[in-house]
Design an enzyme around this catalytic site. Structure first.
Site: not given
Length: 479
Positions: A96, A329
């Site tokens: 992430d 992201d």
């Protein structure tokens, strides 16, 4: 004798530094369609999750711990996992770029409000002989505790008063810390252990061991900007590996039967593998004072066909309150834009596609995506391009990165028809997005690109690649 030893040591160090310019790691796509009985259910779950993650970046005024308002990438069908060993234990975590901590569930483990979430990874039984608790004196401990001064950490850890006065915390282990992801949180202890991944071995890797979480059943390898993130810790051993990383996400469909090859995650810099000349398009990273772990960039506009729709000012920069910019992201699936900008892009798209294809509004309700169309003839879809801040910083998206075609009616109730949906999402009114990112560039739109995070030059780059071939060519050169 001493001279020859020194020479040997020098040669050894040179061989290490040369061989460790680059590390190739596999990312595995964690699609789990088995939980869903139709494609539109999976799409609905994924679109809902993307939107929830985006909006929770902006709710920081509801909580005390402002610097860690994140949301975890737990949407089935959208996530990429990374595996490594801590001590002798194999660990698999979500990769992430939107958070800055490496943590996982440890036994005994309790997850509150985890119904309907993906099944947790089995809690790890940490062998404490191989792991060491982190002391209050450590910089890592302050970082985990939201930069609380060391003397305050002593107080939290119930040190004797005289120890607090002289800041002598050496005898006290780091107290549990609280980490909030906005749609959940965790309490964890900090530990250090030896990490090994591929040919790399890192002593004293710091990670969180969580015994209690709220709505967060799975661990995460944070690749954001922060001293405890995966790349930051690697850069302490080898700056060349930690200061630059890239990934190339193999295009994924939402079909569970498909087995995808690994997506390459590359730490460091590599020579042109396979001799393929690749031109990266770069845009500068923007500093975000409220969300320092984000990789923010500026967006100038989006083109639909030959028409360019200018982006609102808030997407071009980040202000002192942390509002604005676009977050790149890996943990959000779909790209999310502010409402007025999204509507302008959709209107232009619909002007072109709606002339040829009938709108499928019931599919839009079922998937949370739109506009959707019935494709009863060959689909005609305009090109979509993103224009980032900087000269020549435009990225042309392949059609499949913004328009997904699938069969509806395979449940046997209705006749089967081919439909297509635009894969961008409405993030809501600009006025509600203050204190957080203006938009998010999701991983669905990043498929088929090598996305490079260059921390040394403070820039993000994009290059169109065939990711499976990139994996094969680097792996072949490496071996």
């Amino acid at each position: 004798m001493a001279t020859s030893l020194l020479l040997l040591l020098l040669l050894f160090m040179l061989s290490i530094s040369h061989s460790s310019q680059m590390l190739l790691l596999p990312l595995t796509h964690s699609l789990s369609i088995t939980q869903f009985n139709a494609t539109h259910h999976l799409l609905k779950s994924t679109s809902t999750r993307s939107l929830a993650r985006f909006h929770r970046h902006h709710n920081h005024h509801h909580r005390r711990h402002q610097s860690h308002q994140l949301s975890l990438p737990l949407s089935p069908g959208s996530d990429y996992t990374l595996s490594f060993n801590l001590g002798s234990q194999p660990i698999t975590l979500y990769m992430d770029t939107g958070s800055d901590l490496v943590w996982f569930p440890c036994s005994p483990f309790e997850c509150i409000l985890c119904e309907g979430k993906p099944n947790p990874t089995k809690p790890h039984n940490l062998t404490l002989s191989q792991s060491h608790t982190v002391s209050c004196q450590s910089h890592a401990c302050s970082a985990a505790h939201n930069h609380v001064p060391n003397s305050n950490l002593c107080a939290i850890a119930r040190c004797p008063l005289d120890s607090i006065e002289v800041r002598d915390c050496s005898s006290v282990t780091c107290p549990p810390f609280y980490y909030a992801y906005a749609d959940g949180s965790l309490i964890a202890n900090l530990y250090r252990s030896n990490l090994s991944i591929s040919s790399l071995r890192l002593n004293n890797f710091t990670f969180g061991c969580a015994h209690t979480t709220l709505a967060e059943p799975t661990g995460v390898a944070g690749f954001g900007r922060g001293v405890l993130s995966f790349p930051a810790q690697i850069s302490t051993l080898n700056p060349k590996l930690g200061n630059r990383f890239s990934y190339c996400l193999v295009s994924h469909s939402f079909e569970g039967e498909r087995v995808n090859p690994p997506s390459p995650l590359i730490l460091g810099r590599y020579d042109n593998a396979g001799g393929e000349e690749v031109e990266f398009v770069y845009t500068s990273m923007l500093r975000n004072p409220k969300h320092p772990y984000f990789y923010c960039v500026g967006l100038v506009g989006i083109s639909v066909g030959k028409k360019t729709i200018p982006a609102p000012e808030m997407l071009k920069r980040v202000d002192y309150k942390g509002s604005g910019g676009v977050v790149v992201d890996s943990g959000t699936t779909f790209t999310i834009l502010p409402a007025s900008f999204y509507n302008s892009v959709v209107d232009e798209f619909d002007n072109r596609v709606g002339r040829v294809h009938v709108r499928a509004s019931e599919i839009e309700k079922k998937t949370g995506l739109g506009p959707c169309y019935y494709l009863d003839r060959v689909s005609e879809v305009p090109t979509v391009s993103f224009h980032f801040v900087g000269n020549g910083s435009s990225v042309v998206l392949p059609t499949r990165n913004y328009f997904y075609e699938f069969l509806d009616g395979s449940d046997g109730v209705r006749r089967t028809r081919k439909v297509g949906c635009m894969m961008l999402m409405n993030g809501g009114d600009e006025t509600e997005l203050s204190g957080g990112p203006g938009a998010t560039l999701g991983n669905y739109q990043q498929q088929g690109f090598e996305v490079v995070y260059d921390l040394e030059k403070q820039r993000v780059g994009f290059a169109r690649r065939h990711c499976a071939s990139l994996w094969d060519s680097i792996n072949h050169v490496k071996n």
